[in-house]
Design a protein around this motif. Structure first.
Motif, PDB file in Angstrom:
ATOM      1  N   VAL A 233     -29.992   0.018 -59.169  1.00  0.00           N
ATOM      2  CA  VAL A 233     -30.081   1.346 -58.865  1.00  0.00           C
ATOM      3  C   VAL A 233     -31.656   1.670 -58.127  1.00  0.00           C
ATOM      4  N   VAL A 234     -32.461   1.101 -58.497  1.00  0.00           N
ATOM      5  CA  VAL A 234     -33.673   1.578 -57.806  1.00  0.00           C
ATOM      6  C   VAL A 234     -33.697   0.942 -56.334  1.00  0.00           C
ATOM      7  N   GLY A 235     -33.052  -0.327 -56.217  1.00  0.00           N
ATOM      8  CA  GLY A 235     -32.986  -0.743 -54.674  1.00  0.00           C
ATOM      9  C   GLY A 235     -32.130   0.291 -53.914  1.00  0.00           C
ATOM     10  N   LEU A 236     -31.104   0.745 -54.534  1.00  0.00           N
ATOM     11  CA  LEU A 236     -30.054   1.848 -53.956  1.00  0.00           C
ATOM     12  C   LEU A 236     -31.148   2.959 -53.408  1.00  0.00           C
ATOM     13  N   VAL A 237     -31.689   3.530 -54.364  1.00  0.00           N
ATOM     14  CA  VAL A 237     -32.218   4.987 -54.254  1.00  0.00           C
ATOM     15  C   VAL A 237     -33.534   4.765 -53.344  1.00  0.00           C
ATOM     16  N   VAL A 238     -34.322   3.669 -53.505  1.00  0.00           N
ATOM     17  CA  VAL A 238     -35.593   3.772 -52.948  1.00  0.00           C
ATOM     18  C   VAL A 238     -35.419   2.984 -51.596  1.00  0.00           C
ATOM     19  N   LEU A 239     -34.900   1.883 -51.702  1.00  0.00           N
ATOM     20  CA  LEU A 239     -34.668   0.966 -50.535  1.00  0.00           C
ATOM     21  C   LEU A 239     -33.456   0.988 -49.586  1.00  0.00           C
ATOM     22  N   ASP A 240     -32.707   1.782 -50.203  1.00  0.00           N
ATOM     23  CA  ASP A 240     -31.243   1.933 -49.472  1.00  0.00           C
ATOM     24  C   ASP A 240     -30.507   0.554 -49.278  1.00  0.00           C
ATOM     25  N   GLN A 241     -30.662  -0.103 -50.279  1.00  0.00           N
ATOM     26  CA  GLN A 241     -30.002  -1.412 -50.562  1.00  0.00           C
ATOM     27  C   GLN A 241     -28.861  -1.254 -51.341  1.00  0.00           C
ATOM     28  N   HIS A 242     -27.743  -1.407 -50.545  1.00  0.00           N
ATOM     29  CA  HIS A 242     -26.356  -1.364 -51.005  1.00  0.00           C
ATOM     30  C   HIS A 242     -25.550  -2.457 -51.547  1.00  0.00           C
ATOM     31  N   LEU A 243     -24.919  -2.422 -52.704  1.00  0.00           N
ATOM     32  CA  LEU A 243     -24.157  -3.569 -53.075  1.00  0.00           C
ATOM     33  C   LEU A 243     -22.571  -3.207 -53.194  1.00  0.00           C
ATOM     34  N   ASP A 244     -21.718  -4.317 -53.070  1.00  0.00           N
ATOM     35  CA  ASP A 244     -20.194  -4.113 -52.872  1.00  0.00           C
ATOM     36  C   ASP A 244     -19.799  -3.752 -54.519  1.00  0.00           C
ATOM     37  N   PRO A 245     -18.659  -3.566 -54.632  1.00  0.00           N
ATOM     38  CA  PRO A 245     -18.137  -3.201 -56.058  1.00  0.00           C
ATOM     39  C   PRO A 245     -18.268  -4.566 -56.669  1.00  0.00           C
ATOM     40  N   ALA A 246     -17.834  -5.667 -56.179  1.00  0.00           N
ATOM     41  CA  ALA A 246     -17.768  -6.802 -56.770  1.00  0.00           C
ATOM     42  C   ALA A 246     -19.264  -7.329 -57.276  1.00  0.00           C
ATOM     43  N   SER A 247     -20.285  -7.164 -56.622  1.00  0.00           N
ATOM     44  CA  SER A 247     -21.522  -7.337 -56.931  1.00  0.00           C
ATOM     45  C   SER A 247     -22.154  -6.670 -58.193  1.00  0.00           C
ATOM     46  N   TRP A 248     -21.597  -5.465 -58.289  1.00  0.00           N
ATOM     47  CA  TRP A 248     -21.974  -4.348 -59.086  1.00  0.00           C
ATOM     48  C   TRP A 248     -21.215  -5.018 -60.642  1.00  0.00           C
ATOM     49  N   LEU A 249     -20.002  -5.423 -60.436  1.00  0.00           N
ATOM     50  CA  LEU A 249     -19.231  -5.938 -61.605  1.00  0.00           C
ATOM     51  C   LEU A 249     -19.920  -7.011 -62.149  1.00  0.00           C
ATOM     52  N   ALA A 250     -20.566  -7.943 -61.220  1.00  0.00           N
ATOM     53  CA  ALA A 250     -20.980  -9.182 -61.669  1.00  0.00           C
ATOM     54  C   ALA A 250     -22.362  -9.107 -62.360  1.00  0.00           C
ATOM     55  N   ILE A 251     -23.043  -7.962 -61.880  1.00  0.00           N
ATOM     56  CA  ILE A 251     -24.432  -7.719 -62.544  1.00  0.00           C
ATOM     57  C   ILE A 251     -24.192  -7.209 -63.948  1.00  0.00           C
ATOM     58  N   VAL A 252     -22.975  -6.262 -64.008  1.00  0.00           N
ATOM     59  CA  VAL A 252     -22.803  -6.034 -65.273  1.00  0.00           C
ATOM     60  C   VAL A 252     -22.347  -6.722 -66.515  1.00  0.00           C
ATOM     61  N   VAL A 253     -21.578  -7.765 -65.929  1.00  0.00           N
ATOM     62  CA  VAL A 253     -21.025  -8.857 -66.692  1.00  0.00           C
ATOM     63  C   VAL A 253     -22.364  -9.861 -67.079  1.00  0.00           C
ATOM     64  N   ILE A 254     -23.235 -10.119 -66.314  1.00  0.00           N
ATOM     65  CA  ILE A 254     -24.188 -10.804 -66.629  1.00  0.00           C
ATOM     66  C   ILE A 254     -25.198 -10.026 -67.864  1.00  0.00           C
ATOM     67  N   MET A 255     -25.562  -8.823 -67.475  1.00  0.00           N
ATOM     68  CA  MET A 255     -26.062  -7.701 -68.571  1.00  0.00           C
ATOM     69  C   MET A 255     -25.483  -7.858 -69.795  1.00  0.00           C
ATOM     70  N   ALA A 256     -24.150  -7.908 -69.755  1.00  0.00           N
ATOM     71  CA  ALA A 256     -23.257  -7.711 -70.924  1.00  0.00           C
ATOM     72  C   ALA A 256     -23.397  -9.095 -71.783  1.00  0.00           C
ATOM     73  N   ALA A 257     -23.303 -10.328 -71.143  1.00  0.00           N
ATOM     74  CA  ALA A 257     -23.520 -11.588 -71.573  1.00  0.00           C
ATOM     75  C   ALA A 257     -24.640 -11.818 -72.258  1.00  0.00           C
ATOM     76  N   ASN A 258     -25.960 -11.441 -71.743  1.00  0.00           N
ATOM     77  CA  ASN A 258     -27.147 -11.167 -72.555  1.00  0.00           C
ATOM     78  C   ASN A 258     -27.093 -10.616 -73.565  1.00  0.00           C
ATOM     79  N   THR A 259     -26.682  -9.187 -73.511  1.00  0.00           N
ATOM     80  CA  THR A 259     -26.842  -8.353 -74.560  1.00  0.00           C
ATOM     81  C   THR A 259     -25.864  -8.789 -75.698  1.00  0.00           C
ATOM     82  N   VAL A 260     -24.902  -9.383 -75.513  1.00  0.00           N
ATOM     83  CA  VAL A 260     -23.721 -10.147 -76.554  1.00  0.00           C
ATOM     84  C   VAL A 260     -24.551 -11.480 -77.294  1.00  0.00           C
ATOM     85  N   ALA A 261     -24.982 -12.278 -76.560  1.00  0.00           N
ATOM     86  CA  ALA A 261     -25.819 -13.262 -76.859  1.00  0.00           C
ATOM     87  C   ALA A 261     -26.973 -13.094 -77.954  1.00  0.00           C
ATOM     88  N   LEU A 262     -27.947 -11.836 -77.378  1.00  0.00           N
ATOM     89  CA  LEU A 262     -28.832 -11.605 -78.276  1.00  0.00           C
ATOM     90  C   LEU A 262     -28.557 -10.718 -79.543  1.00  0.00           C
TER      91      LEU A 262
END
Length: 297
Positions: A233-262
């Motif tokens: 989000v910060v990269g998008l707002v501050v640096l105008d760095q855009h990610l495609d929908p598949a990359s956003w989904l992959a980031i959410v999956v990695i975040m969810a994996a860590n959340t579940v594991a911990l």
């Protein structure tokens, strides 16, 4: 906790603004000096009293800290903030899953691996060097966590982390001197680098100490799973760095994996070790000794 995560990622984005003038190495040098100043002032290490057995993990921690931040900032320069921080986040996730025999953890590992494949899938614009640097940062962050545990057992309080930050800052003295004398950066560039050091080191460190007075280390670690999303989000707002929908989904999956594991991990007994505090922070671990975040990014 949210302020800590946002400060870390905003600091990384401000650092990226200075890359064009002094490069990632110059920015990291200034950040390491800020981290060393903060930790030495708080930890007050008694360096002359350290034994050889205490110095060994401290020196390893210093090298891990130095390489982690340089590889992360270099990755940010090449592939963007969101992707670089997400790749780095694989370090603590791997440490959290390593050695586990639970089927749930195996599922988390497989989900994270599939997400990484999506993030790094070959495309004409794929920067493989940037991806490799992000994965190197992940290896360093995992090493940082394991070394922190050893340092925390052998040295009281924040002395070990403070000594490691001091050594890491000293390692960057030649880089900083060459950068400041040859490139002669503008004051605004130096201000960006200094601000990045404060936002990615001092502010998260103090915020984490305050947060851990009110929440458990497990909840803290789970909440830090939001860092890759904050980075994107910060990269998008501050640096105008855009990610495609598949990359956003992959980031959410990695975040969810860590959340579940911990969040599903059996609670450990409370530790009397005063070093069980915050860590370096992704996005560039900031300086700090905690077992959950081990987050100086």
């Amino acid at each position: 906790m949210l302020g800590s995560g946002l400060s870390n990622q905003i600091g990384a984005s401000v650092a990226a603004l200075a890359f064009g003038s002094i490069g990632p190495a110059g920015v990291v040098a200034i950040r390491q000096w800020v981290a060393a100043g903060v930790l030495v002032a708080v930890g007050r290490p008694r360096l002359r009293a350290f034994t050889a057995a205490q110095w060994r993990p401290v020196l390893g921690l210093a090298v891990a800290f130095a390489v982690m931040n340089l590889s992360l900032y270099s990755a940010i320069d090449r592939v963007g903030l969101g992707l670089a921080v997400t790749l780095e986040f694989l370090g603590p996730l791997t440490v959290a899953l390593a050695g586990s025999r639970r089927r749930l953890d195996l599922g988390c590992a497989l989900a994270a691996a599939a997400a990484v494949v999506v993030l790094t899938r070959p495309r004409p614009s794929t920067d493989y060097a940037g991806i490799a640097l992000g994965l190197l940062a992940a290896v360093c962050w995992g090493s940082y966590i394991l070394l922190n545990r050893t340092v925390g057992r052998r040295l009281p309080g924040l002395q070990g982390s403070a000594a490691a930050a001091l050594v890491s800052g000293a390692l960057y003295l030649p880089v900083g001197i060459v950068t400041l004398t040859q490139d002669r950066p503008q004051p605004t560039v130096l201000l960006c680098a200094l601000t990045a050091g404060l936002l990615s080191s001092a502010v998260p460190f103090l915020a984490d100490l305050l947060a851990l007075r009110h929440v458990s280390a497990q909840l803290f670690g789970v909440f830090m799973s939001v860092n890759p999303v904050c980075a994107a989000v910060v990269g998008l707002v501050v640096l105008d760095q855009h990610l495609d929908p598949a990359s956003w989904l992959a980031i959410v999956v990695i975040m969810a994996a860590n959340t579940v594991a911990l969040s599903t991990r059996p609670r450990a007994r409370p530790s009397a070790d005063p070093s069980a505090g915050p860590g370096p922070g992704a996005g560039g671990p900031g300086p700090g000794p905690g077992p959950e975040r081990q987050t100086a990014a």
